[in-house]
Scaffold this motif. Sequence first.
Motif, PDB file in Angstrom:
ATOM      1  N   THR A  53       0.829  -1.209   0.000  1.00  0.00           N
ATOM      2  CA  THR A  53       0.000   0.000   0.000  1.00  0.00           C
ATOM      3  C   THR A  53       0.863   1.257   0.000  1.00  0.00           C
ATOM      4  OG1 THR A  53      -0.211   0.265   2.434  1.00  0.00           O
ATOM      5  CG2 THR A  53      -1.721  -1.281   1.357  1.00  0.00           C
ATOM      6  N   PHE A  54       0.322   2.291  -0.644  1.00  0.00           N
ATOM      7  CA  PHE A  54       0.999   3.584  -0.721  1.00  0.00           C
ATOM      8  C   PHE A  54       0.032   4.678  -0.288  1.00  0.00           C
ATOM      9  CE2 PHE A  54       3.070   0.874  -3.838  1.00  0.00           C
ATOM     10  CZ  PHE A  54       4.421   1.114  -3.609  1.00  0.00           C
ATOM     11  N   ASP A  55       0.531   5.624   0.510  1.00  0.00           N
ATOM     12  CA  ASP A  55      -0.273   6.751   0.999  1.00  0.00           C
ATOM     13  C   ASP A  55       0.182   8.072   0.379  1.00  0.00           C
ATOM     14  OD1 ASP A  55      -1.400   4.871   2.656  1.00  0.00           O
ATOM     15  OD2 ASP A  55      -0.925   5.906   4.531  1.00  0.00           O
ATOM     16  N   VAL A  75       3.334  -6.075 -10.661  1.00  0.00           N
ATOM     17  CA  VAL A  75       2.750  -6.034  -9.321  1.00  0.00           C
ATOM     18  C   VAL A  75       1.710  -4.918  -9.251  1.00  0.00           C
ATOM     19  CG1 VAL A  75       3.221  -5.579  -6.874  1.00  0.00           C
ATOM     20  CG2 VAL A  75       4.829  -6.944  -8.227  1.00  0.00           C
ATOM     21  N   THR A  76       0.586  -5.212  -8.612  1.00  0.00           N
ATOM     22  CA  THR A  76      -0.408  -4.173  -8.344  1.00  0.00           C
ATOM     23  C   THR A  76      -0.486  -3.929  -6.841  1.00  0.00           C
ATOM     24  OG1 THR A  76      -2.171  -5.835  -8.361  1.00  0.00           O
ATOM     25  CG2 THR A  76      -1.784  -4.610 -10.401  1.00  0.00           C
ATOM     26  N   ALA A  77      -0.983  -2.747  -6.473  1.00  0.00           N
ATOM     27  CA  ALA A  77      -0.990  -2.334  -5.069  1.00  0.00           C
ATOM     28  C   ALA A  77      -2.260  -1.549  -4.778  1.00  0.00           C
ATOM     29  CB  ALA A  77       0.242  -1.472  -4.788  1.00  0.00           C
ATOM     30  N   THR A  78      -2.392  -1.129  -3.543  1.00  0.00           N
ATOM     31  CA  THR A  78      -3.495  -0.260  -3.129  1.00  0.00           C
ATOM     32  C   THR A  78      -2.940   1.132  -2.857  1.00  0.00           C
ATOM     33  OG1 THR A  78      -4.704  -2.096  -2.114  1.00  0.00           O
ATOM     34  CG2 THR A  78      -5.332   0.129  -1.438  1.00  0.00           C
ATOM     35  N   PHE A  79      -3.525   2.143  -3.488  1.00  0.00           N
ATOM     36  CA  PHE A  79      -3.102   3.532  -3.309  1.00  0.00           C
ATOM     37  C   PHE A  79      -4.162   4.279  -2.501  1.00  0.00           C
ATOM     38  CE2 PHE A  79      -0.412   2.186  -6.703  1.00  0.00           C
ATOM     39  CZ  PHE A  79       0.706   3.012  -6.680  1.00  0.00           C
ATOM     40  N   HIS A 101      -4.444  -0.981 -10.398  1.00  0.00           N
ATOM     41  CA  HIS A 101      -4.240  -0.807  -8.962  1.00  0.00           C
ATOM     42  C   HIS A 101      -5.562  -0.493  -8.275  1.00  0.00           C
ATOM     43  CE1 HIS A 101       0.070  -0.871  -9.574  1.00  0.00           C
ATOM     44  NE2 HIS A 101      -0.060   0.036 -10.520  1.00  0.00           N
ATOM     45  N   GLU A 102      -5.603  -0.755  -6.995  1.00  0.00           N
ATOM     46  CA  GLU A 102      -6.788  -0.473  -6.196  1.00  0.00           C
ATOM     47  C   GLU A 102      -6.669   0.931  -5.606  1.00  0.00           C
ATOM     48  OE1 GLU A 102      -9.348  -3.005  -2.975  1.00  0.00           O
ATOM     49  OE2 GLU A 102      -7.196  -2.862  -2.630  1.00  0.00           O
ATOM     50  N   VAL A 103      -7.758   1.692  -5.678  1.00  0.00           N
ATOM     51  CA  VAL A 103      -7.761   3.041  -5.109  1.00  0.00           C
ATOM     52  C   VAL A 103      -8.558   3.039  -3.813  1.00  0.00           C
ATOM     53  CG1 VAL A 103      -7.397   4.284  -7.261  1.00  0.00           C
ATOM     54  CG2 VAL A 103      -9.722   3.668  -6.597  1.00  0.00           C
ATOM     55  N   GLY A 234       0.308  -8.007  -3.696  1.00  0.00           N
ATOM     56  CA  GLY A 234      -0.835  -7.447  -4.378  1.00  0.00           C
ATOM     57  C   GLY A 234      -1.583  -6.441  -3.535  1.00  0.00           C
ATOM     58  N   PRO A 235      -2.754  -6.031  -3.976  1.00  0.00           N
ATOM     59  CA  PRO A 235      -3.557  -5.050  -3.244  1.00  0.00           C
ATOM     60  C   PRO A 235      -4.310  -5.676  -2.097  1.00  0.00           C
ATOM     61  CG  PRO A 235      -4.701  -5.736  -5.223  1.00  0.00           C
ATOM     62  CD  PRO A 235      -3.371  -6.411  -5.259  1.00  0.00           C
ATOM     63  N   LEU A 236      -4.939  -4.843  -1.309  1.00  0.00           N
ATOM     64  CA  LEU A 236      -5.731  -5.327  -0.171  1.00  0.00           C
ATOM     65  C   LEU A 236      -6.907  -6.189  -0.623  1.00  0.00           C
ATOM     66  CD1 LEU A 236      -5.660  -2.078   1.965  1.00  0.00           C
ATOM     67  CD2 LEU A 236      -4.855  -4.317   2.749  1.00  0.00           C
ATOM     68  N   ALA A 237      -7.414  -5.929  -1.823  1.00  0.00           N
ATOM     69  CA  ALA A 237      -8.540  -6.710  -2.322  1.00  0.00           C
ATOM     70  C   ALA A 237      -8.214  -8.187  -2.438  1.00  0.00           C
ATOM     71  CB  ALA A 237      -8.989  -6.169  -3.687  1.00  0.00           C
ATOM     72  N   ALA A 238      -6.929  -8.514  -2.587  1.00  0.00           N
ATOM     73  CA  ALA A 238      -6.494  -9.909  -2.717  1.00  0.00           C
ATOM     74  C   ALA A 238      -5.896 -10.444  -1.436  1.00  0.00           C
ATOM     75  CB  ALA A 238      -5.476 -10.025  -3.855  1.00  0.00           C
ATOM     76  N   HIS A 239      -6.105  -9.735  -0.325  1.00  0.00           N
ATOM     77  CA  HIS A 239      -5.410 -10.041   0.916  1.00  0.00           C
ATOM     78  C   HIS A 239      -6.223 -10.932   1.865  1.00  0.00           C
ATOM     79  CE1 HIS A 239      -1.976  -9.450   3.425  1.00  0.00           C
ATOM     80  NE2 HIS A 239      -2.563  -8.696   4.332  1.00  0.00           N
ATOM     81  N   GLY A 240      -7.455 -11.218   1.491  1.00  0.00           N
ATOM     82  CA  GLY A 240      -8.266 -12.117   2.312  1.00  0.00           C
ATOM     83  C   GLY A 240      -8.813 -11.489   3.573  1.00  0.00           C
ATOM     84  N   LEU A 241      -8.991 -10.185   3.573  1.00  0.00           N
ATOM     85  CA  LEU A 241      -9.558  -9.519   4.766  1.00  0.00           C
ATOM     86  C   LEU A 241     -11.074  -9.614   4.769  1.00  0.00           C
ATOM     87  CD1 LEU A 241      -7.336  -6.311   4.919  1.00  0.00           C
ATOM     88  CD2 LEU A 241      -7.108  -8.419   6.228  1.00  0.00           C
TER      89      LEU A 241
END
Length: 241
Positions: A53-55, A75-79, A101-103, A234-241
């Motif tokens: 994740t990036f802030d 690689v994709t991430a969450t911004f 990427h996930e926003v 990956g992004p939080l969407a793929a993190h199993g939360l």
Amino acid sequence: MSRVVKAAAVVAGGLALAHAAPALTSIQPLEPLRTRLFPGYAGQGDPGHIALTFDDGPDPLSTPRFLKLLERRGVTATFFLLGFMLERDPGLGREIAAAGHEVAVHGYLHRPMLLRTPRQTRDDLSRAHALVSEATGETPRWYRPPYGIATTSALRTARGLGMDPVLWTSWGADWRAGATGSSVYDTVTRNLKGGGTILLHDSDCTSAPASWTATLSALPRLLDHCEEQGWKLGPLAAHGL
């Protein structure tokens, strides 16, 4: 002091405590306890996955450099986007989403939630949520409060907007003056475990000038480290939360 005044003081104190109580989870020595007691809020997910994740973006000077590096590595991430930054360059927000990427929402202004009234909190989050949705065409699922310090009002507002609050399990301290690629890498990996969420910054808008260069320098080594450990990134969407 009259009984009425004393009672009013007790009520006011209780309300203040209720407002500020979630902020206790942001105290650094309590982070391991936070992860154990509130794993979802802390960002603890699938043991075989690392959420990147990036802030503080989007920043036209630095964010495109991160996007190019991530694209090269597949690689994709969450911004976590700041509303006032997105307002300056909505096209860059669209570019982030278009790259896969996930926003997510970091608020409109990067100011401590403890200093805001419930109404100011609602206005800030609602404004940021609307900006992210309109600029990117994506409905944000996640919210991260500035400095990781939440309040009851912030958590309620986020959930009312359909967002899940989430913090991190490992950071790079990449906002500091004097940060280097090596210091960011060492700080992130010191306690990084499978299922963790990494906090980094793709902008220096609230950090030391040019601090993002240390983050960008550390990123290839961090990606390599995760791959060597057998963790998917990956992004939080793929993190199993």
